[in-house]
Design an enzyme around this catalytic site. Structure first.
Site: not given
Length: 266
Positions: A163, A167
């Site tokens: 994650y 990002k």
């Protein structure tokens, strides 16, 4: 009459944007969702089908949106859809050893990049012709403070490798779009919504290792931000994000900012 397209509008922050923006009848509000039937009916909001992992579905949604918006111009494109898995949230990088963890790392990183990076590029490219028709020309990708390396260092937080990595890559993509379209006046922003409570989950029902990981993360954040009192609500976060979007200028285009308009993440 400003127009807004929210990609990833079925729940959480995306749904919060829809509800908040549609409350003003002067706004033209379109939500993009993988399954439109799953989105609650909201007066003054139109829901179209579109999936971040399907470029063709996003181009089809953009073509339909062009017929629903005055002059076919999208003033604000907000790409909110995200892939995040609880399975890797509290696994340290050195712990991805042996099976099934090595395969888990690969599959979760692939899924995260596919949605959080490639999917955002698909969405921006699909709607960019409509954004370029606008006088406002703002494109926002929802990021996370966990993509800030200094915050992780200061909070001594490790985990969520797929994650956070995706990002961080997203922020680079946003910066490059800003460089590419600077002369045209299209403004881009990677925006962290803050730590937002998007799911109603009783922490005591979670596995012990997840509870311990959440406690460590909370303690780390509190060390960096002593005033930190826990997650904020979607209803609190969305107006703060919109204030930052409204204040987006050419000088800030391509930056990575928080819901506070700074690099204070909580």
């Amino acid at each position: 009459m400003p127009s807004y397209v929210i990609v990833g509008a079925s729940r959480g922050i995306g749904l919060g944007y829809l509800q908040h923006l549609a409350a003003d009848p002067s706004n033209t509000v379109i939500g993009i969702a993988r399954t439109p039937s799953s989105v609650p009916q909201i007066p003054n909001a139109t829901i179209l089908q579109g999936d971040l992992t399907s470029a063709s579905s996003l181009h089809a949604a953009a073509a339909k949106a062009a017929t629903l918006i005055p002059n076919g111009a999208v003033d604000h494109l907000i790409v909110n859809g995200v892939y995040a898995s609880d399975s890797t949230a509290f696994i340290n990088p050195s712990e991805f050893v042996g099976e099934p963890k090595e395969s888990l790392l690969l599959s979760e990183l692939q899924n995260s990049i596919s949605t959080n990076v490639v999917g955002v590029v698909y969405a921006i490219n699909a709607f960019l012709p409509l954004v370029r028709k606008s006088q406002i020309k703002k494109v926002v990708a929802i990021s996370t403070g966990l993509a800030d390396i200094k915050l992780l260092e200061d909070a001594e937080y490790t985990g969520a490798i797929p994650y956070t990595t995706s990002k961080l890559a997203l922020n680079m993509v946003v910066a490059q779009y800003a460089i590419e379209f600077k002369k045209e006046g299209v403004l881009f922003l990677a925006l962290s919504p803050g730590l937002v409570q998007t799911r109603d989950v009783d922490p005591s029902t979670l596995p012990q290792e997840v509870q311990e990981g959440m406690a460590r993360m909370g303690a780390g954040f509190a060390k960096v931000y002593p005033e930190f009192k826990g997650p904020i609500t979607v209803e609190e976060s969305v107006p703060m994000q919109l204030k930052v979007i409204d204040g987006l200028t050419q000088e800030k285009s391509g930056q990575f900012l928080s819901h506070l308009g700074t690099q204070q993440w909580l």
